[in-house]
Design a protein around this motif. Structure first.
Motif, PDB file in Angstrom:
ATOM      1  N   LYS A   3      -8.596  46.113 -27.773  1.00 14.62           N
ATOM      2  CA  LYS A   3      -9.852  46.265 -27.542  1.00 14.62           C
ATOM      3  C   LYS A   3     -10.332  46.109 -29.035  1.00 14.62           C
ATOM      4  O   LYS A   3     -11.016  45.311 -29.882  1.00 14.62           O
ATOM      5  CB  LYS A   3     -10.859  47.334 -26.972  1.00 14.62           C
ATOM      6  N   GLU A   4     -10.129  46.742 -30.540  1.00 13.99           N
ATOM      7  CA  GLU A   4      -9.908  46.898 -31.793  1.00 13.99           C
ATOM      8  C   GLU A   4      -9.699  45.498 -32.066  1.00 13.99           C
ATOM      9  O   GLU A   4     -10.512  44.485 -32.779  1.00 13.99           O
ATOM     10  CB  GLU A   4      -9.804  47.633 -32.167  1.00 13.99           C
ATOM     11  N   ILE A   5      -8.347  44.637 -31.380  1.00 15.57           N
ATOM     12  CA  ILE A   5      -7.939  43.492 -32.312  1.00 15.57           C
ATOM     13  C   ILE A   5      -8.902  42.281 -31.709  1.00 15.57           C
ATOM     14  O   ILE A   5      -9.313  41.439 -32.350  1.00 15.57           O
ATOM     15  CB  ILE A   5      -6.954  43.083 -30.990  1.00 15.57           C
ATOM     16  N   VAL A   6      -9.262  42.656 -30.550  1.00 13.85           N
ATOM     17  CA  VAL A   6     -10.545  41.562 -29.886  1.00 13.85           C
ATOM     18  C   VAL A   6     -11.522  41.862 -30.729  1.00 13.85           C
ATOM     19  O   VAL A   6     -12.125  40.579 -31.274  1.00 13.85           O
ATOM     20  CB  VAL A   6     -10.395  41.269 -28.852  1.00 13.85           C
ATOM     21  N   ASN A   7     -12.206  42.974 -31.088  1.00 10.11           N
ATOM     22  CA  ASN A   7     -13.643  42.496 -31.257  1.00 10.11           C
ATOM     23  C   ASN A   7     -13.632  41.837 -32.878  1.00 10.11           C
ATOM     24  O   ASN A   7     -14.238  41.355 -33.731  1.00 10.11           O
ATOM     25  CB  ASN A   7     -13.608  44.279 -31.356  1.00 10.11           C
ATOM     26  N   ARG A   8     -12.181  42.345 -33.456  1.00  9.35           N
ATOM     27  CA  ARG A   8     -11.766  41.669 -35.339  1.00  9.35           C
ATOM     28  C   ARG A   8     -11.887  40.442 -34.706  1.00  9.35           C
ATOM     29  O   ARG A   8     -12.258  39.903 -36.240  1.00  9.35           O
ATOM     30  CB  ARG A   8     -10.832  43.002 -35.758  1.00  9.35           C
ATOM     31  N   PHE A   9     -11.111  40.306 -34.292  1.00 10.96           N
ATOM     32  CA  PHE A   9     -10.949  38.549 -33.873  1.00 10.96           C
ATOM     33  C   PHE A   9     -12.531  37.715 -33.734  1.00 10.96           C
ATOM     34  O   PHE A   9     -12.019  36.393 -34.638  1.00 10.96           O
ATOM     35  CB  PHE A   9      -9.952  38.396 -32.962  1.00 10.96           C
ATOM     36  N   ARG A  10     -13.387  37.604 -33.144  1.00  4.77           N
ATOM     37  CA  ARG A  10     -14.253  37.459 -32.931  1.00  4.77           C
ATOM     38  C   ARG A  10     -15.747  38.299 -34.102  1.00  4.77           C
ATOM     39  O   ARG A  10     -16.652  37.225 -33.150  1.00  4.77           O
ATOM     40  CB  ARG A  10     -15.033  37.380 -31.422  1.00  4.77           C
ATOM     41  N   GLY A  11     -15.132  38.968 -34.660  1.00  9.38           N
ATOM     42  CA  GLY A  11     -16.348  39.736 -35.291  1.00  9.38           C
ATOM     43  C   GLY A  11     -17.394  40.506 -34.504  1.00  9.38           C
ATOM     44  O   GLY A  11     -17.712  40.862 -33.845  1.00  9.38           O
ATOM     45  N   GLN A  12     -16.973  41.476 -36.043  1.00 11.45           N
ATOM     46  CA  GLN A  12     -18.174  42.688 -35.239  1.00 11.45           C
ATOM     47  C   GLN A  12     -18.450  42.820 -36.698  1.00 11.45           C
ATOM     48  O   GLN A  12     -18.461  42.800 -37.447  1.00 11.45           O
ATOM     49  CB  GLN A  12     -17.361  44.102 -34.921  1.00 11.45           C
ATOM     50  N   THR A  13     -19.970  43.303 -36.242  1.00 12.22           N
ATOM     51  CA  THR A  13     -20.921  44.464 -37.983  1.00 12.22           C
ATOM     52  C   THR A  13     -21.352  45.929 -37.593  1.00 12.22           C
ATOM     53  O   THR A  13     -21.052  46.127 -36.624  1.00 12.22           O
ATOM     54  CB  THR A  13     -22.204  43.576 -38.244  1.00 12.22           C
ATOM     55  N   TRP A  14     -21.512  46.360 -39.246  1.00 13.01           N
ATOM     56  CA  TRP A  14     -21.809  47.810 -39.144  1.00 13.01           C
ATOM     57  C   TRP A  14     -23.751  47.388 -39.040  1.00 13.01           C
ATOM     58  O   TRP A  14     -23.602  46.562 -40.251  1.00 13.01           O
ATOM     59  CB  TRP A  14     -21.100  48.579 -40.121  1.00 13.01           C
ATOM     60  N   ILE A  15     -24.299  48.415 -38.248  1.00 14.53           N
ATOM     61  CA  ILE A  15     -25.658  48.064 -38.801  1.00 14.53           C
ATOM     62  C   ILE A  15     -26.037  49.600 -38.619  1.00 14.53           C
ATOM     63  O   ILE A  15     -26.407  50.431 -37.729  1.00 14.53           O
ATOM     64  CB  ILE A  15     -26.374  47.697 -37.437  1.00 14.53           C
ATOM     65  N   ARG A  16     -27.246  49.439 -39.317  1.00 16.94           N
ATOM     66  CA  ARG A  16     -28.293  50.824 -39.349  1.00 16.94           C
ATOM     67  C   ARG A  16     -30.010  50.936 -39.846  1.00 16.94           C
ATOM     68  O   ARG A  16     -30.113  49.870 -39.753  1.00 16.94           O
ATOM     69  CB  ARG A  16     -27.764  51.484 -41.051  1.00 16.94           C
ATOM     70  N   VAL A  17     -30.087  51.490 -38.204  1.00 21.89           N
ATOM     71  CA  VAL A  17     -31.334  51.255 -38.028  1.00 21.89           C
ATOM     72  C   VAL A  17     -32.678  52.255 -38.242  1.00 21.89           C
ATOM     73  O   VAL A  17     -31.422  53.353 -37.339  1.00 21.89           O
ATOM     74  CB  VAL A  17     -30.907  51.543 -36.761  1.00 21.89           C
ATOM     75  N   ARG A  74     -21.661  46.078 -43.004  1.00 18.62           N
ATOM     76  CA  ARG A  74     -21.103  44.870 -43.660  1.00 18.62           C
ATOM     77  C   ARG A  74     -20.598  44.376 -42.545  1.00 18.62           C
ATOM     78  O   ARG A  74     -20.742  44.700 -40.959  1.00 18.62           O
ATOM     79  CB  ARG A  74     -20.238  46.380 -43.582  1.00 18.62           C
ATOM     80  N   GLY A  75     -19.868  43.570 -42.917  1.00 18.76           N
ATOM     81  CA  GLY A  75     -19.522  42.668 -41.356  1.00 18.76           C
ATOM     82  C   GLY A  75     -18.096  42.777 -42.028  1.00 18.76           C
ATOM     83  O   GLY A  75     -17.205  42.926 -43.115  1.00 18.76           O
ATOM     84  N   GLU A  76     -17.076  43.101 -39.872  1.00 20.58           N
ATOM     85  CA  GLU A  76     -15.199  43.162 -40.399  1.00 20.58           C
ATOM     86  C   GLU A  76     -15.007  42.054 -39.135  1.00 20.58           C
ATOM     87  O   GLU A  76     -15.733  41.261 -38.248  1.00 20.58           O
ATOM     88  CB  GLU A  76     -15.042  44.416 -39.511  1.00 20.58           C
ATOM     89  N   GLY A  77     -14.183  41.470 -39.638  1.00 25.21           N
ATOM     90  CA  GLY A  77     -12.771  40.589 -38.747  1.00 25.21           C
ATOM     91  C   GLY A  77     -12.543  39.293 -39.522  1.00 25.21           C
ATOM     92  O   GLY A  77     -13.298  38.521 -40.442  1.00 25.21           O
ATOM     93  N   VAL A  78     -12.621  38.271 -38.540  1.00 21.66           N
ATOM     94  CA  VAL A  78     -11.843  36.999 -39.197  1.00 21.66           C
ATOM     95  C   VAL A  78     -12.977  35.980 -39.152  1.00 21.66           C
ATOM     96  O   VAL A  78     -13.170  35.199 -40.472  1.00 21.66           O
ATOM     97  CB  VAL A  78     -11.143  36.276 -38.260  1.00 21.66           C
ATOM     98  N   PRO A  79     -13.895  35.438 -37.838  1.00 24.35           N
ATOM     99  CA  PRO A  79     -15.300  35.537 -38.767  1.00 24.35           C
ATOM    100  C   PRO A  79     -15.920  35.342 -40.326  1.00 24.35           C
ATOM    101  O   PRO A  79     -15.991  34.453 -41.077  1.00 24.35           O
ATOM    102  CB  PRO A  79     -15.783  35.070 -38.001  1.00 24.35           C
ATOM    103  N   PHE A  80     -16.257  36.273 -40.989  1.00 26.49           N
ATOM    104  CA  PHE A  80     -16.269  36.991 -42.292  1.00 26.49           C
ATOM    105  C   PHE A  80     -15.928  36.524 -42.798  1.00 26.49           C
ATOM    106  O   PHE A  80     -15.756  36.248 -44.393  1.00 26.49           O
ATOM    107  CB  PHE A  80     -16.557  38.497 -41.973  1.00 26.49           C
ATOM    108  N   PHE A  81     -14.198  36.493 -43.063  1.00 29.46           N
ATOM    109  CA  PHE A  81     -13.217  36.710 -43.031  1.00 29.46           C
ATOM    110  C   PHE A  81     -13.428  35.159 -43.808  1.00 29.46           C
ATOM    111  O   PHE A  81     -12.995  34.397 -45.212  1.00 29.46           O
ATOM    112  CB  PHE A  81     -11.827  37.042 -43.479  1.00 29.46           C
ATOM    113  N   LEU A  82     -13.313  33.817 -43.374  1.00 28.26           N
ATOM    114  CA  LEU A  82     -13.642  32.677 -43.265  1.00 28.26           C
ATOM    115  C   LEU A  82     -14.750  31.712 -43.571  1.00 28.26           C
ATOM    116  O   LEU A  82     -14.374  31.525 -44.924  1.00 28.26           O
ATOM    117  CB  LEU A  82     -13.160  31.912 -41.529  1.00 28.26           C
TER     118      LEU A  82
END
Length: 401
Positions: A3-17, A74-82
């Motif tokens: 699940k962690e690999i899938v989330n990083r492949f599609r991209g995930q974000t850390w947010i503060r509310v 911050r953003g993490e994963g492939v979409p943010f890297f590209l």
């Protein structure tokens, strides 16, 4: 983990509310089907969590008009890297060209490996393949190995079988060398077995003909050991083909004269390096021929074959280093000269004996006369000294009266 690999492949974000009523935000995410995880409270009115890149945009639109603030940490994963390269068009073009070259280049042959050759050199095999259209840059798909084998075997008669296996951009050339046909002994040709060299006979085995010597007999070079003419009481002389082996003890004395003074190299410390790039069969020199100055020097050539993620490239960086030296006469070490001479004489002795027998013992001695060192190697061997010699040939038959 998956699940962690899938989330990083599609991209995930850390947010503060931050909001006076954080439970409303959580209920809103549940009502909209926005998945979040790794929730951590910073205070009673602020928390952080992670959610997918797509759900982050949906949550931002849903929070418009509400009394809260959402900050992307911050953003993490492939979409943010590209996404970092969206303003670097030249880099994107280069990456695309490299990917295209790797994909298309894998269909061509850029590296050769030859297996199974012993007497035939690798250069001779590769030259024959190139002559028949298989070389660096040849398309590996649809290679007609049977037609290639037929042409190469005609050009190299020492080979009896050849095949080319292509795996990606590598071609493995497997060959089998032809076993030479032994020379047949004609049983119709009258002959004698004579001594190839002098020795002390140890064993005589006459297959055809009459043995003329006994064990313990000393023989000279050219002496008849097994005669092809046999005397019979009834029919007189009978001409046969003398065949057999004669094992004997033999002695060798080999001598070498070596000078004790020789010119030696003294490096001046001056070095020059020249570079050239080899692309396929083309060479690009980064220096002119006039750059190679005259003088005495040792040339050291090193070649670095380039590769891309394990894929061999048809590019080689060649570096030539010239170390200049001056020659001067110096006295050499007597022990070193004697050892080198003994090794050379022993190697030469084995070339004379190994085909017929073995070396039993050796003794090396040396004698110095002035600037000349005489090294003598004495050896005792056990070998087969018989060789077949025709009694008469066709030419002698024509000359008969």
């Amino acid at each position: 983990m998956l699940k962690e690999i899938v989330n990083r492949f599609r991209g995930q974000t850390w947010i503060r509310v931050e909001t006076p009523f954080p439970e409303r935000i959580l209920n809103l995410c549940s009502a909209r089907g926005l998945a979040f995880w790794d929730l951590a409270w910073e205070s009673e009115t602020a928390f952080t969590c992670r959610l997918s890149r797509r759900d982050c945009g949906r949550l931002r639109r849903a929070l418009k008009g509400l009394d809260c603030s959402m900050t992307v940490v911050r953003g993490e994963g492939v979409p943010f890297f590209l996404g970092r390269f969206r303003h670097r068009q030249v880099l994107l073009v280069g990456l695309t060209a490299c990917a295209l070259w790797v994909t298309v280049g894998s269909f061509f042959i850029w590296d050769f490996t030859v297996e199974g050759n012993e007497t035939v050199t690798e250069e001779e095999i590769l030259r024959a393949l190139e002559k028949n259209g298989v070389g660096l840059g040849t398309l590996g798909l649809g290679l007609d190995t049977e037609d290639l084998r037929n042409h190469v075997l005609l050009e190299i008669p020492e080979l009896c079988w050849l095949t080319v296996n292509v795996s990606g951009c590598r071609a493995t050339v497997q060959v089998r060398e032809r076993v030479p046909t032994p020379e047949l002994v004609s049983k119709r040709q009258p002959s004698n077995v004579v001594a190839r060299r002098a020795g002390l006979v140890l064993k005589v085995q006459a297959l055809d003909g009459a043995a003329c010597v006994l064990p313990g007999t000393s023989v000279t070079q050219g002496q008849i050991l097994i005669s092809g003419v046999e005397d019979t009481e009834t029919f007189g002389a009978r001409v046969l083909t003398g065949m057999g082996t004669v094992e004997a003890r033999t002695w060798y004395t080999l001598t070498a004269n070596l000078p004790l003074t020789a010119p030696v190299k003294r490096y001046t410390g001056e070095e020059k390096t020249f570079y050239s790039l080899v692309i396929g069969t083309k060479r690009i020199k980064f220096f002119s021929n006039s750059g190679m100055e005259t003088g005495s020097y040792d040339k050291i050539t090193t070649r670095d074959h380039w590769s891309f993620f394990g894929l061999p490239l048809p590019v080689t960086l060649e570096r030539e280093t010239c170390r200049y030296y001056e020659t001067e006469t110096s006295t050499v070490d007597v022990t070193a000269v004697e050892t080198a001479a003994e090794e050379a004489l022993t190697e030469y002795l084995h070339t004379l004996v190994d085909e017929y027998g073995t070396v039993s013992s050796t003794l090396c001695s040396s004698r110095q006369r002035g600037d000349i060192l005489t090294v003598t190697l004495s050896a005792e061997c056990v070998e087969q000294i018989g060789q077949s010699v025709p009694i008469y040939t066709e030419e002698s038959d024509e000359n008969r009266p």
